[in-house]
Design a protein around this motif. Structure first.
Motif, short mmCIF file in Angstrom:
data_model
loop_
_atom_site.label_atom_id
_atom_site.label_comp_id
_atom_site.label_asym_id
_atom_site.label_seq_id
_atom_site.Cartn_x
_atom_site.Cartn_y
_atom_site.Cartn_z
N HIS A 338 33.48 16.04 51.79
CA HIS A 338 33.32 15.75 50.37
C HIS A 338 32.66 16.90 49.61
CE1 HIS A 338 29.51 14.72 52.27
NE2 HIS A 338 28.93 14.92 51.09
N ILE A 339 32.12 17.89 50.32
CA ILE A 339 31.42 18.99 49.68
C ILE A 339 32.43 20.03 49.20
CG2 ILE A 339 29.77 20.87 50.01
CD1 ILE A 339 28.35 19.11 52.06
N PRO A 340 32.45 20.37 47.89
CA PRO A 340 33.40 21.37 47.39
C PRO A 340 33.16 22.75 48.00
CG PRO A 340 32.42 20.10 45.59
CD PRO A 340 31.64 19.78 46.82
N ILE A 341 34.24 23.47 48.25
CA ILE A 341 34.18 24.80 48.84
C ILE A 341 34.93 25.77 47.93
CG2 ILE A 341 34.76 26.22 50.86
CD1 ILE A 341 34.75 23.62 52.50
N TYR A 342 34.38 26.96 47.75
CA TYR A 342 34.99 27.91 46.82
C TYR A 342 34.50 29.32 47.12
CZ TYR A 342 30.52 26.57 44.79
OH TYR A 342 29.19 26.26 44.62
N ALA A 343 35.21 30.29 46.59
CA ALA A 343 34.78 31.69 46.62
C ALA A 343 34.10 32.02 45.31
CB ALA A 343 35.98 32.61 46.85
N THR A 344 33.28 33.07 45.31
CA THR A 344 32.67 33.60 44.09
C THR A 344 33.02 35.07 44.00
OG1 THR A 344 30.83 32.02 44.26
CG2 THR A 344 30.56 33.89 42.77
N GLU A 345 33.82 35.45 43.01
CA GLU A 345 34.30 36.82 42.90
C GLU A 345 34.25 37.29 41.45
OE1 GLU A 345 35.10 38.93 45.30
OE2 GLU A 345 34.73 37.42 46.88
N GLN A 346 34.28 38.59 41.28
CA GLN A 346 34.39 39.14 39.94
C GLN A 346 35.73 38.70 39.34
OE1 GLN A 346 33.97 43.39 40.27
NE2 GLN A 346 31.88 43.26 41.09
N ASP A 347 35.74 38.48 38.04
CA ASP A 347 36.96 37.96 37.42
C ASP A 347 38.15 38.90 37.61
OD1 ASP A 347 35.47 39.70 35.63
OD2 ASP A 347 36.89 39.16 34.05
N ALA A 348 37.91 40.19 37.68
CA ALA A 348 39.01 41.15 37.85
C ALA A 348 39.69 41.01 39.20
CB ALA A 348 38.50 42.57 37.67
N HIS A 349 39.02 40.41 40.19
CA HIS A 349 39.57 40.31 41.55
C HIS A 349 40.05 38.89 41.89
CE1 HIS A 349 38.32 44.36 42.72
NE2 HIS A 349 37.17 44.12 42.11
N PHE A 350 39.82 37.93 41.03
CA PHE A 350 40.19 36.55 41.35
C PHE A 350 41.68 36.35 41.05
CE2 PHE A 350 37.09 33.16 42.40
CZ PHE A 350 37.99 32.22 42.91
N THR A 351 42.42 35.93 42.07
CA THR A 351 43.86 35.73 41.93
C THR A 351 44.21 34.25 42.04
OG1 THR A 351 44.34 35.91 44.30
CG2 THR A 351 44.23 37.97 43.02
N VAL A 380 28.68 38.73 24.20
CA VAL A 380 28.81 37.33 24.61
C VAL A 380 30.25 36.87 24.44
CG1 VAL A 380 28.16 34.97 24.03
CG2 VAL A 380 26.39 36.74 24.21
N LYS A 381 30.85 37.19 23.33
CA LYS A 381 32.25 36.81 23.10
C LYS A 381 33.16 37.40 24.16
CE LYS A 381 31.85 36.27 18.06
NZ LYS A 381 32.25 36.83 16.75
N SER A 382 32.84 38.59 24.63
CA SER A 382 33.65 39.26 25.64
C SER A 382 33.68 38.47 26.95
CB SER A 382 33.13 40.68 25.88
OG SER A 382 33.79 41.29 26.96
N VAL A 383 32.53 38.03 27.42
CA VAL A 383 32.51 37.31 28.70
C VAL A 383 33.17 35.94 28.57
CG1 VAL A 383 30.47 38.56 29.52
CG2 VAL A 383 30.17 36.37 28.34
N ILE A 384 33.04 35.29 27.42
CA ILE A 384 33.70 34.00 27.22
C ILE A 384 35.22 34.19 27.21
CG2 ILE A 384 34.04 32.07 25.63
CD1 ILE A 384 31.35 32.00 27.05
N GLN A 385 35.68 35.23 26.57
CA GLN A 385 37.13 35.50 26.53
C GLN A 385 37.67 35.79 27.92
OE1 GLN A 385 37.37 38.70 23.69
NE2 GLN A 385 37.24 37.33 21.91
N ARG A 386 36.92 36.49 28.73
CA ARG A 386 37.37 36.79 30.09
C ARG A 386 37.39 35.52 30.94
NH1 ARG A 386 33.52 41.87 31.34
NH2 ARG A 386 34.19 41.49 33.50
N ALA A 387 36.43 34.64 30.74
CA ALA A 387 36.46 33.36 31.45
C ALA A 387 37.65 32.52 30.99
CB ALA A 387 35.16 32.61 31.22
N ASP A 388 37.96 32.57 29.69
CA ASP A 388 39.13 31.86 29.16
C ASP A 388 40.41 32.36 29.83
OD1 ASP A 388 37.55 30.35 27.49
OD2 ASP A 388 37.95 31.57 25.69
N ASN A 389 40.47 33.65 30.08
CA ASN A 389 41.65 34.22 30.73
C ASN A 389 41.82 33.65 32.14
OD1 ASN A 389 43.85 36.27 31.07
ND2 ASN A 389 42.42 37.05 32.62
N ILE A 390 40.72 33.54 32.88
CA ILE A 390 40.78 32.94 34.22
C ILE A 390 41.19 31.48 34.12
CG2 ILE A 390 39.40 32.30 36.22
CD1 ILE A 390 40.00 35.26 36.12
#
Length: 481
Positions: A338-351, A380-390
Motif C-alpha cells: 500500500h506504500i506508494p513508490i516513486y523516483a525523484t528526478e530533475q524535471d529535465a530528466h523525467f520521462t 517562481v513563475k518559471s518553476v510552476i510552468q516547468r511543473a505544469d509541463n511535467i
C-alpha cells in the motif's frame, strides 16, 4: 426543614382558594401552606417528607406561571442564605396551582424541626439533616402533556453541581419535557439569546509550508542521536506537517519515527532509499526501511522515494526502473504494497517511461541556476510552468509533486542574487503559487548544510534554519499570500 419562596410562583388558577393539598400534605410530615391573594405558596416542607409517596401524576405543568419566578432569590431560605454546599430539590403540584423549589440546608446550618409547627423559638438542630431519597419517581406516563403555549423547563443530561446561594440557575437553550431529579431545580425555560459563533477557518495542519526536506546529520557530518532529532523535529513541526528524508543511514528514519511518535508531533514522514552508491547500499537502505515499518507501523509513513537525481549522476533509466521494480516486489512480499513508490528526478530528466513505473511523479525544479534573472516573481513563475509541463506532458495523469525547490541565502550560482531577503521572498511567493496551482512540495531545506564539507556556499545555505537549528527569519512571513 423550612424554605421560603422569596420569589412567589404565581398560581395558574384564579384567587387564593386552596383546592387541595392532599397529594403532598398527606405524605409523612405534612407541608405548610399559605394562601395569598395572588396565589399559593409552599411555606415550608419538613425534612421527613417521603418523596416516594408524592403523587406526581397529579402535576399539571401547564398551570405553572414560570415567568413570575425571580430566580435570583429562589435559593435563599427564610432567615439565612444557604451555603454553597447545599443541595437543591424540586417538586411541583397541580392542585396547588404553583411550584415549590426547596432548599435543603446542609448539616452545619440550622434547620428547623420537621414536626413542630412554625414558632419563634426553634428547637436545637439535629446533628445531621436527613436527606430525601436520592431517587424521585419519574412522572407517570399518564401525566397530561403541557399546553402547547405554555413554556416548559428544560432537562439536563447531567446532574448539576451544588449551587451556591448567589448563583443563578443556567438559562436553558432548549425546551423539552420536564425530567426532574432529586437534585435538579426546574430552570426557567427561555429561548437562547446567544448568537452562534462565526465559523472558523480550518486549522492549517501543514503549518507555513506543505513540506520540508530534512537531513539530520551533525555539522561535522556525524550521525545525530535521538535527542538531537527530537529537538529539531519539534521545531520543524511548527513550520510544516511533512518531511522528506533521503536515506535510512545513521538510523535517521528510525530516529525520526521515534521522535514523531514519542512527542506526538503530527508529522508525516516521506522516506527515501539511497541508490547513488550502487545496489549494495540500495539493499541496505531497503532492509532498514522494512525493519522500521515492521517495528513501528506505517501510519506516519507516506511513500518511498527510490533515489534522488540519479539520472543526472549517470545512472541509466533502465537501472533506475529496475531498482523501482525490485523495491515494489519486496514491499508487496512484506505486506507493504500500500506504500506508494516513486523516483525523484530533475524535471529535465523525467520521462514518460519512468513515470509509468511510479505511483506519483516527484520532480526537483530550481530557477536559481537559470542563466537569466528578472525578478523573484519571474523565478517562481518559471518553476510552476516547468511543473505544469511535467503534469501535462509526462505524468500521464499521475500526481506531480515538487521533491525540491528553494533559494539559497549566500554564495553564487550565476545572475540570480542570493541573499536572505530573496530567500524569504522566494519561499513566500512559491508557497502561494504552488497552492494556487495545486502542487504539493518539499521546500529545500530545513537547515543549512554545513555538514557538506567542501561544498559551495550556495549549496550550504538553503536552510530556513541555521546549521545549529536557529530560525533564519520570522516564519510568520510565510503565512500570507
Amino acid at each position: 426543614m423550612r424554605a421560603c419562596i422569596s420569589s412567589l410562583l404565581l398560581a395558574a388558577v384564579a384567587g387564593s382558594q386552596l383546592i387541595s393539598a392532599a397529594p403532598i400534605a398527606a405524605v409523612s410530615g405534612g407541608v405548610g401552606l399559605v394562601g395569598r391573594d395572588d396565589g399559593i405558596v409552599v411555606d415550608y416542607v419538613p425534612a421527613s417528607v417521603d418523596w416516594n409517596k408524592v403523587d406526581w401524576s397529579q402535576v399539571n405543568w401547564s398551570a405553572v406561571n414560570w415567568d413570575a419566578v425571580n430566580w435570583q432569590s429562589v435559593f435563599s431560605s427564610r432567615d439565612t442564605i444557604p451555603s454553597s454546599s447545599e443541595t437543591t430539590y424540586s417538586s411541583t403540584q397541580d392542585q396547588l396551582g404553583s411550584a415549590a423549589v426547596i432548599s435543603a440546608p446542609a448539616a452545619n446550618s440550622t434547620p428547623e424541626s420537621s414536626n413542630a409547627p412554625e414558632s419563634s423559638a426553634a428547637p436545637e438542630p439535629k446533628p445531621v439533616v436527613p436527606e430525601p431519597s436520592p431517587v424521585v419517581p419519574e412522572p407517570s406516563p399518564v401525566v397530561p402533556e403541557p399546553s402547547p403555549v405554555a413554556p416548559e423547563p428544560s432537562s439536563s443530561s447531567e446532574k448539576p453541581s451544588p449551587v451556591a446561594s448567589e448563583a443563578q440557575p443556567p438559562a436553558p437553550t432548549t425546551t423539552s419535557k420536564p425530567e426532574y431529579t432529586s437534585s435538579s431545580p426546574p430552570p426557567k425555560p427561555e429561548p437562547s439569546t446567544s448568537a452562534a459563533p462565526d465559523p472558523q477557518p480550518p486549522a492549517n495542519s501543514g503549518g507555513s509550508l506543505w513540506g520540508l526536506t530534512y537531513s539530520p546529520y551533525n555539522i561535522d557530518g556525524s550521525c545525530p542521536d535521538l535527542a538531537t532529532v527530537s529537538s529539531q523535529l519539534k521545531k520543524v513541526a511548527q513550520v510544516t506537517g511533512n518531511i522528506r528524508l533521503y536515506s535510512t543511514d545513521c538510523s535517521q528514519l528510525r530516529l525520526a519515527v521515534q521522535a514523531v511518535k514519542n512527542n506526538n508531533l503530527g508529522l508525516t514522514i516521506h522516506p527515501g532509499i539511497w541508490i547513488s552508491d550502487g545496489a549494495s547500499r540500495m539493499q541496505s537502505d531497503l532492509d532498514e526501511f522494512v525493519s522500521v515499518i515492521k517495528q513501528y507501523g506505517s501510519d506516519i509513513i507516506n511513500g518511498l522515494s527510490v533515489g534522488n537525481e540519479d539520472l543526472s549522476k549517470g545512472t541509466s533509466e533502465s537501472t533506475l526502473i529496475g531498482y523501482i521494480n525490485q523495491v515494489r516486489s519486496r514491499l508487496q512480499a512484506e505486506g507493504l504494497g500500500h506504500i506508494p513508490i516513486y523516483a525523484t528526478e530533475q524535471d529535465a530528466h523525467f520521462t514518460s517511461s519512468l513515470a509509468n513505473v511510479c505511483d506519483l511523479v516527484q520532480v526537483n525544479i530550481y530557477s536559481i541556476f537559470d542563466s537569466i534573472f528578472t525578478s523573484i516573481d519571474t523565478s517562481v513563475k518559471s518553476v510552476i510552468q516547468r511543473a505544469d509541463n511535467i503534469r501535462n506532458n509526462v505524468a500521464g495523469g499521475k500526481p506531480v509533486r515538487f521533491g525540491e525547490t528553494g533559494w539559497s541565502a549566500a554564495g553564487n550560482t550565476g545572475p540570480s542574487p542570493l541573499s536572505l531577503a530573496n530567500q524569504i521572498a522566494y519561499a513566500q511567493k512559491f508557497k502561494c503559487a504552488a497552492a494556487s496551482a495545486g502542487y504539493e512540495y518539499f521546500y529545500f531545506e530545513a537547515k543549512n548544510s554545513q555538514w557538506k564539507q567542501g561544498a559551495a556556499a550556495s549549496e550550504q545555505n538553503f536552510g530556513i534554519f541555521s546549521a545549529d537549528f536557529v530560525p533564519k527569519f520570522d516564519f510568520g512571513l510565510l503565512n500570507y499570500c
